[in-house]
Motif scaffolding. Structure first.
Motif, PDB file in Angstrom:
ATOM      1  N   MET A  12      -1.350 -22.685 -21.052  1.00 12.05           N
ATOM      2  CA  MET A  12      -1.531 -22.223 -22.441  1.00 12.05           C
ATOM      3  C   MET A  12      -0.444 -22.805 -23.342  1.00 12.05           C
ATOM      4  N   LEU A  36      12.038 -15.058 -11.214  1.00 15.59           N
ATOM      5  CA  LEU A  36      10.758 -15.616 -11.667  1.00 15.59           C
ATOM      6  C   LEU A  36       9.548 -15.014 -10.971  1.00 15.59           C
ATOM      7  N   ARG A  37       9.664 -14.700  -9.687  1.00 20.07           N
ATOM      8  CA  ARG A  37       8.496 -14.181  -8.950  1.00 20.07           C
ATOM      9  C   ARG A  37       8.048 -12.797  -9.413  1.00 20.07           C
ATOM     10  N   ARG A  38       8.932 -12.077 -10.067  1.00 14.27           N
ATOM     11  CA  ARG A  38       8.573 -10.733 -10.547  1.00 14.27           C
ATOM     12  C   ARG A  38       8.482 -10.680 -12.064  1.00 14.27           C
ATOM     13  N   ALA A  39       8.680 -11.829 -12.697  1.00  8.66           N
ATOM     14  CA  ALA A  39       8.633 -11.867 -14.164  1.00  8.66           C
ATOM     15  C   ALA A  39       7.187 -11.730 -14.639  1.00  8.66           C
ATOM     16  N   HIS A  40       7.040 -11.471 -15.921  1.00 10.65           N
ATOM     17  CA  HIS A  40       5.709 -11.303 -16.498  1.00 10.65           C
ATOM     18  C   HIS A  40       5.108 -12.682 -16.748  1.00 10.65           C
ATOM     19  N   ALA A  41       4.575 -13.240 -15.691  1.00 18.91           N
ATOM     20  CA  ALA A  41       3.951 -14.562 -15.730  1.00 18.91           C
ATOM     21  C   ALA A  41       4.902 -15.547 -16.429  1.00 18.91           C
ATOM     22  N   THR A  42       4.384 -16.357 -17.327  1.00 19.00           N
ATOM     23  CA  THR A  42       5.216 -17.393 -17.943  1.00 19.00           C
ATOM     24  C   THR A  42       6.317 -16.836 -18.845  1.00 19.00           C
ATOM     25  N   GLY A  43       6.299 -15.539 -19.103  1.00 15.59           N
ATOM     26  CA  GLY A  43       7.425 -14.924 -19.797  1.00 15.59           C
ATOM     27  C   GLY A  43       8.730 -15.161 -19.046  1.00 15.59           C
ATOM     28  N   GLY A  44       8.628 -15.409 -17.748  1.00 15.86           N
ATOM     29  CA  GLY A  44       9.810 -15.669 -16.933  1.00 15.86           C
ATOM     30  C   GLY A  44      10.609 -16.882 -17.383  1.00 15.86           C
ATOM     31  N   TYR A  45       9.911 -17.800 -17.997  1.00 18.94           N
ATOM     32  CA  TYR A  45      10.563 -19.006 -18.535  1.00 18.94           C
ATOM     33  C   TYR A  45      11.553 -18.618 -19.637  1.00 18.94           C
ATOM     34  N   TYR A  46      11.123 -17.739 -20.516  1.00 14.65           N
ATOM     35  CA  TYR A  46      11.980 -17.290 -21.609  1.00 14.65           C
ATOM     36  C   TYR A  46      13.032 -16.288 -21.125  1.00 14.65           C
ATOM     37  N   ASN A  76      15.139 -20.751 -11.636  1.00  7.60           N
ATOM     38  CA  ASN A  76      13.919 -21.210 -12.307  1.00  7.60           C
ATOM     39  C   ASN A  76      14.078 -22.689 -12.716  1.00  7.60           C
ATOM     40  N   THR A 120      14.249  -8.786 -10.393  1.00  7.72           N
ATOM     41  CA  THR A 120      13.305  -7.925 -11.100  1.00  7.72           C
ATOM     42  C   THR A 120      13.911  -7.167 -12.279  1.00  7.72           C
ATOM     43  N   THR A 163      12.546  -8.278 -16.083  1.00  3.72           N
ATOM     44  CA  THR A 163      11.568  -7.359 -16.678  1.00  3.72           C
ATOM     45  C   THR A 163      12.233  -6.410 -17.665  1.00  3.72           C
ATOM     46  N   TYR A 180       7.559 -25.267 -11.751  1.00  7.54           N
ATOM     47  CA  TYR A 180       7.554 -23.842 -12.111  1.00  7.54           C
ATOM     48  C   TYR A 180       7.748 -23.076 -10.802  1.00  7.54           C
ATOM     49  N   THR A 181       8.959 -23.141 -10.278  1.00  6.03           N
ATOM     50  CA  THR A 181       9.260 -22.562  -8.967  1.00  6.03           C
ATOM     51  C   THR A 181      10.755 -22.277  -8.897  1.00  6.03           C
ATOM     52  N   ASN A 229       4.398 -14.978  -9.069  1.00  6.76           N
ATOM     53  CA  ASN A 229       4.580 -14.765 -10.508  1.00  6.76           C
ATOM     54  C   ASN A 229       3.271 -14.353 -11.189  1.00  6.76           C
ATOM     55  N   PHE A 287       2.187  -9.984 -11.588  1.00  6.04           N
ATOM     56  CA  PHE A 287       2.103  -9.481 -12.966  1.00  6.04           C
ATOM     57  C   PHE A 287       0.688  -9.027 -13.323  1.00  6.04           C
ATOM     58  N   HIS A 326       6.023  -9.730 -22.799  1.00  4.71           N
ATOM     59  CA  HIS A 326       7.122 -10.593 -22.379  1.00  4.71           C
ATOM     60  C   HIS A 326       6.769 -12.046 -22.689  1.00  4.71           C
ATOM     61  N   ALA A 327       6.988 -12.390 -23.951  1.00  8.40           N
ATOM     62  CA  ALA A 327       6.707 -13.740 -24.448  1.00  8.40           C
ATOM     63  C   ALA A 327       5.285 -14.143 -24.026  1.00  8.40           C
ATOM     64  N   THR A 328       5.129 -15.356 -23.529  1.00  9.02           N
ATOM     65  CA  THR A 328       3.778 -15.838 -23.230  1.00  9.02           C
ATOM     66  C   THR A 328       3.122 -15.114 -22.056  1.00  9.02           C
ATOM     67  N   GLY A 329       3.869 -14.264 -21.372  1.00 11.37           N
ATOM     68  CA  GLY A 329       3.240 -13.393 -20.374  1.00 11.37           C
ATOM     69  C   GLY A 329       2.135 -12.555 -20.996  1.00 11.37           C
TER      70      GLY A 329
END
Lengths: 465, 465
Positions: free
Chosen positions: A1, A154-164, A179, A310, A314, B7-8, B125, B129, B158-161
């Motif tokens: 996205m 990153l594995r427990r982040a809210h999907a790509t929100g983990g990037y931010y 990450n 986590t 989060t 993304y890992t 990830n 989520f 959470h951002a793009t999440g």
């Protein structure tokens, strides 16, 4: 996205279409602020600004966005407008990384109301989240004192929100992230250890450690709790550390990921030291947060590096900051949002915020909100309690909102995450300790200039029923 | 940010490099599962699978990823491998949208260990989520009964999440989203109302309502609490609703966004009905979650549409699900991860999960985990309590894990969000009520086949100290 201008709430576009028909030249000022510090804390760390500005500079609706809106009843002329949409507003903002407080503008958008409305969701989405995580990271940094902090969420982040989240964690004081994507894009140091699966893929743990140390000797950390920390993992790690010494390498550390971290870290330190491995560091992880780390520190746990996942990424337990975006001025006229609760009434007009400094240059504990054009603010009033005011003449002060975007273009070169983190640290050093403690922190005062308070009260009375 | 193979977590690549040197042909089976239902609930809704499969089919390292890894000490030969990286494994999974429970495999990856390790973070990830949010949405759907549910959380996500949150919310039972981007990409109905700023941009509320109703009469919802819900907003909305009737339009609803929603909705219903506007719906929002909605329902609040934001998209208060990815087999040999806590010991080998059905086709309350190749499972054992077992011969059962990817290619056509949501609903209808209640829900039993338990226990004994 990919983020395009359709990364917004539908109602922004619905309203925008009505503005387009009824007041296409309307000039709005919106305030971004929040009402409570997260985590019942005494301050927040403002983050996300550079991302917002960067995105705004090139934000457009894609052809697919336009097609979607066409199918969903938007008018042809308005769609033509959207096809050429470009944010051309001006933004005043607190500097990213600054220590900020509730109920004062952190950022102000001054733009055509259509543009200002369309970007609302994007702006709230990125600023709310990164401010939440930078604040959490800052609290964890506070409890970890000089310990090294590694983001591994990153594995427990809210999907790509983990990037931010990884970006915001670095701003709040984390030293590195697991990450890879965020590390690359934002130039954050990357780091990591090893997983249980690596050891499990071997018939025996010692061979797993040997292979890992041989093929990845740089920054080598061995995970010692797959079978038994003290009976297996640690003795094997010591064997391998000694073998590394013979090759001229050095084991960086061992990682504890379960069990009682205070007990195990002490035992581990003793065993490592007895083996002549006092340079080998102890890394700990497993559901850490600022409170667990504080407790470990109080127990004297000799942990050098904390891996936090986590709870960091989060922003537990709050998981959100209540940032809002309120219209404060329209075509030069003041605007206000009432509420059943007087504390939630918004502030009219474009504003500036001044931070009072004590004789040592430390934050005094008071930010004054004034009309943007006020030349001098000699006194600040409590927003609601008429018995309280503060004489400001004796303080040095700083204006906190700076112009960061003009006619849709950034005013300053992009500040790197490292630079923002350094700034944030320097600002936190000016915040007295009583605002940093976790239990019932002192409340930083936010006051209004006499003129602003008069304007707000007049508007409240005008709208009251 | 585009998702690429970088993304890992860094350690996945570190371990992968060692595997590349020491066991490049290693064949691994990894289990994805979690240990607790979120929200102290009695079940979870599995979500995120189609996104994972879609991404895996085309996942590669970008040139920029490779350059980053080159600068960070990875070896040239391994980088050459990564340049050609493509996931070519096989995946067995629960169907997306199914009702799932802790401590049984939800998904299994069977692949070269390098590939399986590199995709771990991405998979956790996205699945953790979306499963969290679909479960939250399902709980909100349960409390809202037949009420319409609108996701409006993007600004606090959470951002793009937030993009994935909207997808998962639809799977869990939400009717629509305010998130235009997610609505477009995932074909979810979009909806929205209006914001306070729209009304504030006018000198008076009535004119704001009039303009909005004129230029956007379709699905028109008026927000009535900007100044005073009962003294200003509602009377003005009624005026405009009557004007709309004269033009042949109909007001869809009024929205309450503050104050006591039970009290205000009842008053609002009476006033609307008295005005002959019984068709006008009541929309409510403001920090709703499953408990607030349950309470509103119990109080008889006549709310037709619930707008839910922060608590939905952040999965408050848990904010995360504790999903893990554990090696269970390597080159045909069983693998296990011990723990200080026997309950956290993983299950060896590739497995299948069977769900027991009662005579009416309802879920009986027991899933049995067996070795993948067991032909018949006549009895299931409690994982730890040797006094407990269940005779399975009297049940019909379903195998829950189906092959969804083979050699890196999807086996089935993509299931749409609508289709997944419908499937999820049909599965929840088979789950007895006692697993759905919020307080101390009944615990769904997970048992092991006799053979699997024997294998696990033998491995535990082999590794014990």
């Amino acid at each position: 996205m990919n983020i395009t201008a359709a990364y917004t709430d539908l109602y922004q576009l619905t309203m925008a279409q009505v503005y387009f028909r009824t007041k296409p030249k309307g000039r709005a000022v919106f305030d971004y602020y929040f009402r409570h510090n997260p985590f019942d804390g005494g301050y927040s760390i403002f983050a996300g600004l550079e991302d917002v500005l960067h995105i705004l500079e090139t934000l457009t609706f894609s052809a697919s966005d336009i097609a979607y809106l066409e199918q969903h009843g938007f008018e042809a002329e308005f769609l033509d407008y959207l096809k050429n949409f470009q944010f051309q507003g001006t933004i005043y903002s607190s500097r990213e990384g600054d220590v900020v407080f509730p109920n004062r503008p952190i950022l102000q958008v001054e733009a055509n109301i259509i543009e200002a409305q369309i970007i609302e969701t994007l702006l709230l989405n990125l600023l709310n989240f990164q401010t939440l995580i930078a604040t959490k990271a800052s609290r964890i940094r506070y409890s970890a004192e000089n310990g090294v902090l590694l983001d591994m969420g990153l594995r427990r982040a809210h999907a790509t929100g983990g990037y931010y989240a990884s970006r915001a964690a670095a701003i709040g004081g984390f030293d590195s992230t697991s990450n890879v994507k965020a590390a690359d894009d934002y130039n954050i140091p990357s780091s990591g250890t090893m997983a249980h699966s690596f050891i499990q893929s071997y018939e025996d743990e010692l061979q797993a450690f040997r292979d890992f140390a041989q093929w990845r000797p740089i920054n080598c950390v061995l995970l010692v709790d797959t079978y038994s920390t003290l009976k297996s993992g640690l003795p094997n790690a010591i064997t391998v550390a000694k073998e590394m010494e013979h090759r001229g390498d050095r084991l960086l550390g061992v990682r504890l990921d379960s069990g009682d971290l205070a007990y195990l870290s002490k035992k581990t330190r003793i065993l490592l030291d007895e083996a002549g491995l006092s340079y080998v560091k102890i890394v700990a992880s497993n559901q850490l947060d600022e409170f667990v780390i504080k407790s470990l520190k109080e127990q004297g746990a000799p942990i050098d590096i904390f891996g936090v996942g986590t709870n960091l990424v989060t922003g537990k337990p709050d998981a959100a900051i209540d940032g809002v975006y309120k219209l404060s001025e329209f075509n030069g006229e003041p605007r206000i949002k009432l509420s059943e609760n007087i504390i939630k009434v918004s502030l009219p007009y474009k504003k500036q915020v001044y931070r009072m400094l004590d004789e040592n240059g430390m934050f005094y504990g008071a930010d004054a909100v004034a009309l943007f054009k006020e030349e001098q603010v000699g006194e600040m009033e409590h927003p609601f309690d008429i018995t309280k005011s503060l004489d400001l003449n004796r303080f040095n002060h700083e204006a906190l909102l700076e112009k960061v975007m003009e006619h849709g273009k950034k005013v300053n070169p992009t500040r790197s995450v490292t630079e923002i983190a350094r700034y944030s640290k320097s600002r936190l050093e000016k915040l007295p300790e009583e605002y940093k403690r976790f239990d019932n922190p002192h409340i930083y005062k936010i006051g209004l200039s006499i003129k602003l308070k008069q304007e707000r009260d007049a508007l409240v009375l005008k709208h009251k029923f």
